[in-house]
Design a protein around this motif. Structure first.
Motif, mmCIF file in Angstrom:
data_model
loop_
_atom_site.group_PDB
_atom_site.id
_atom_site.type_symbol
_atom_site.label_atom_id
_atom_site.label_comp_id
_atom_site.label_asym_id
_atom_site.label_seq_id
_atom_site.Cartn_x
_atom_site.Cartn_y
_atom_site.Cartn_z
ATOM 1 N N GLU A 68 0.808 -1.217 0.000
ATOM 2 C CA GLU A 68 0.000 0.000 0.000
ATOM 3 C C GLU A 68 0.842 1.268 0.000
ATOM 4 N N ALA A 69 2.034 1.204 0.593
ATOM 5 C CA ALA A 69 2.824 2.428 0.730
ATOM 6 C C ALA A 69 4.311 2.107 0.822
ATOM 7 N N ILE A 70 5.120 3.038 0.309
ATOM 8 C CA ILE A 70 6.575 2.955 0.411
ATOM 9 C C ILE A 70 7.072 4.251 1.022
ATOM 10 N N ALA A 71 7.889 4.146 2.071
ATOM 11 C CA ALA A 71 8.525 5.308 2.683
ATOM 12 C C ALA A 71 10.019 5.206 2.440
ATOM 13 N N SER A 72 10.495 5.958 1.467
ATOM 14 C CA SER A 72 11.916 5.924 1.134
ATOM 15 C C SER A 72 12.701 6.800 2.099
ATOM 16 N N ILE A 73 13.837 6.292 2.562
ATOM 17 C CA ILE A 73 14.709 7.074 3.446
ATOM 18 C C ILE A 73 15.668 7.856 2.549
ATOM 19 N N SER A 74 15.113 8.785 1.809
ATOM 20 C CA SER A 74 15.885 9.573 0.845
ATOM 21 C C SER A 74 15.025 10.732 0.365
ATOM 22 N N VAL A 75 15.693 11.732 -0.193
ATOM 23 C CA VAL A 75 14.958 12.789 -0.889
ATOM 24 C C VAL A 75 14.675 12.359 -2.316
ATOM 25 N N GLY A 76 15.716 11.894 -3.018
ATOM 26 C CA GLY A 76 15.537 11.448 -4.387
ATOM 27 C C GLY A 76 14.697 10.183 -4.450
ATOM 28 N N TYR A 77 13.920 10.060 -5.512
ATOM 29 C CA TYR A 77 13.085 8.857 -5.659
ATOM 30 C C TYR A 77 13.220 8.268 -7.061
ATOM 31 N N ASP A 78 14.427 8.402 -7.639
ATOM 32 C CA ASP A 78 14.658 7.843 -8.963
ATOM 33 C C ASP A 78 14.741 6.317 -8.945
ATOM 34 N N ASN A 79 14.803 5.704 -7.772
ATOM 35 C CA ASN A 79 14.780 4.241 -7.684
ATOM 36 C C ASN A 79 13.370 3.664 -7.726
ATOM 37 N N TYR A 80 12.370 4.527 -7.855
ATOM 38 C CA TYR A 80 10.986 4.078 -7.794
ATOM 39 C C TYR A 80 10.223 4.485 -9.059
ATOM 40 N N PRO A 81 9.435 3.576 -9.633
ATOM 41 C CA PRO A 81 8.644 3.910 -10.823
ATOM 42 C C PRO A 81 7.367 4.643 -10.409
ATOM 43 N N VAL A 82 7.449 5.953 -10.278
ATOM 44 C CA VAL A 82 6.365 6.726 -9.659
ATOM 45 C C VAL A 82 5.048 6.537 -10.397
ATOM 46 N N ASP A 83 5.078 6.620 -11.715
ATOM 47 C CA ASP A 83 3.829 6.478 -12.478
ATOM 48 C C ASP A 83 3.207 5.105 -12.264
ATOM 49 N N GLU A 84 4.055 4.081 -12.214
ATOM 50 C CA GLU A 84 3.546 2.721 -11.997
ATOM 51 C C GLU A 84 2.987 2.566 -10.589
ATOM 52 N N THR A 86 1.633 4.919 -8.828
ATOM 53 C CA THR A 86 0.364 5.639 -8.826
ATOM 54 C C THR A 86 -0.723 4.809 -9.497
ATOM 55 N N ARG A 87 -0.375 4.200 -10.617
ATOM 56 C CA ARG A 87 -1.351 3.362 -11.326
ATOM 57 C C ARG A 87 -1.860 2.231 -10.451
ATOM 58 N N ARG A 88 -0.979 1.700 -9.609
ATOM 59 C CA ARG A 88 -1.361 0.581 -8.747
ATOM 60 C C ARG A 88 -1.970 1.046 -7.419
ATOM 61 N N GLY A 89 -2.038 2.351 -7.216
ATOM 62 C CA GLY A 89 -2.602 2.866 -5.973
ATOM 63 C C GLY A 89 -1.675 2.783 -4.790
ATOM 64 N N ILE A 90 -0.351 2.744 -5.040
ATOM 65 C CA ILE A 90 0.644 2.643 -3.972
ATOM 66 C C ILE A 90 1.208 4.030 -3.684
ATOM 67 N N LEU A 91 1.167 4.437 -2.449
ATOM 68 C CA LEU A 91 1.639 5.758 -2.041
ATOM 69 C C LEU A 91 3.148 5.726 -1.836
ATOM 70 N N LEU A 92 3.846 6.729 -2.379
ATOM 71 C CA LEU A 92 5.291 6.868 -2.201
ATOM 72 C C LEU A 92 5.582 8.125 -1.388
ATOM 73 N N CYS A 93 6.491 7.998 -0.412
ATOM 74 C CA CYS A 93 6.888 9.132 0.429
ATOM 75 C C CYS A 93 8.411 9.248 0.410
ATOM 76 N N ASN A 94 8.903 10.445 0.673
ATOM 77 C CA ASN A 94 10.350 10.650 0.769
ATOM 78 C C ASN A 94 10.679 11.494 1.991
ATOM 79 N N THR A 95 11.933 11.951 2.087
ATOM 80 C CA THR A 95 12.361 12.649 3.313
ATOM 81 C C THR A 95 13.042 13.977 3.000
#
Length: 326
Positions: A68-84, A86-95
């Protein structure tokens, strides 16, 4: 049902205990490969992820049906497929915010140590080669009063610029960012197109995020535009720079020196020439690597995942608005 969290970055014992009080936790702080069987097993049951430095792909997401959710311990989020996500309804957070000042310290450390040749000259002493007064062949260059060109002017870029303007009387130029009237007023900063900035700056410092548009933003043409004797600093992402072009520019004198905390491949390959070049200061991606900041980043990620899995808005979501629009 008790939610399950997979933590794949080291956090403090107190932080781990606080998570275990409310969630089932799979703690795998030393995983370096997403194909690790233990990671894959935990991923298949996870409702939330907390971690950094692993590439999360759509294929991996296929193995995480409850996520359901990913909390990355980083500011950058280039390791995550953001559009994908979102399409799957998974929330992404950063720091963001919590590492701004520490990373800016690292950026200015690279500016200072590169300009004054601090690492090179410290090695001179370690090797027992300081046998006479330092002469012109070992002189560095001043930082105070020089022109600092920021490629990117987000939180970290602004913090580095503030150090330069207020601490060292530097003229501040910035590109690859929208005009910043408040910073213009505070620091006397001036907006430029990238080519103009490269031609005017004594020191060029890159802080843009890695996107499709910024990958290899700085290449051979850009290095050729820089002033003779220019110093180049990168605390963004390695792939923002064409590393081969940078190495060529360092070797042929087009570029005077470089201070680098990030690289195209990390850890740096053993056959890379960069660590062996006298005009390069290379650090092992330590931008936010202090005890205080890494603890604060982990805590922000923990707060984010706790809020996300309770149905509340996290402190620093990346794609929450897009999820809501959907």
């Amino acid at each position: 049902m008790t939610r399950r969290i997979l933590v794949f970055r080291e956090i403090s014992a107190d932080q781990l205990d606080s998570l275990r009080a409310d969630f089932e936790v799979d703690y795998l702080p030393h995983v370096t490969d997403a194909d690790d069987p233990a990671f894959m097993d935990a991923l298949s049951r996870a409702h939330g992820l907390v971690g950094a430095s692993l590439k999360i792909t759509p294929a991996l997401l296929d193995q995480a049906p409850q996520l359901e959710a990913i909390a990355s311990i980083s500011v950058g989020y280039d390791n995550y497929p953001v559009d994908e996500l979102t399409r799957r309804g998974i929330l992404l957070c950063n720091t963001p915010d919590v590492l701004t000042e520490t990373t800016a310290d690292t950026g200015f450390l690279l500016i200072m140590s590169t300009a004054r040749r601090a690492i090179e000259l410290a090695e001179l002493i370690k090797q027992g080669k300081w046998t006479e007064s330092i002469g012109k062949s070992h002189f560095g260059t001043d930082v105070h009063g020089k022109t600092l060109g920021m490629v990117g002017m987000g939180r970290i870029g602004a913090a580095i610029a503030r150090r330069g303007a207020l601490g060292f009387g530097m003229k501040i130029l910035y590109a690859k960012a929208s005009p910043k009237p408040a910073l213009d007023a505070e620091l006397g900063a001036q907006h430029r197109e990238l080519d103009q900035l490269l031609e005017e700056a004594d020191i060029v410092c890159v802080t843009v995020p890695l996107t499709e548009e910024t990958e290899k933003l700085i290449g051979a043409a850009e290095f050729a535009r820089m002033k003779a004797g220019a110093i180049f600093v990168n605390v963004a992402r390695g792939k923002v720079v064409d590393e081969a072009a940078m190495i060529a520019a360092l070797k042929d004198g087009t570029l005077h020196a470089a201070g680098l905390d990030v690289f195209e491949k990390e850890p740096l390959p053993a056959d890379s020439p960069l660590p062996h070049m006298a005009n390069v200061v290379a650090l092992p991606h330590i931008g936010s690597a202090t005890h205080e900041t890494r603890t604060a980043m982990a805590q922000r990620a923990i707060d984010n995942i706790r809020l996300a899995l309770s149905g509340q808005r996290p402190l620093s979501p990346v794609n929450a608005d897009d999820l809501n629009d959907g």
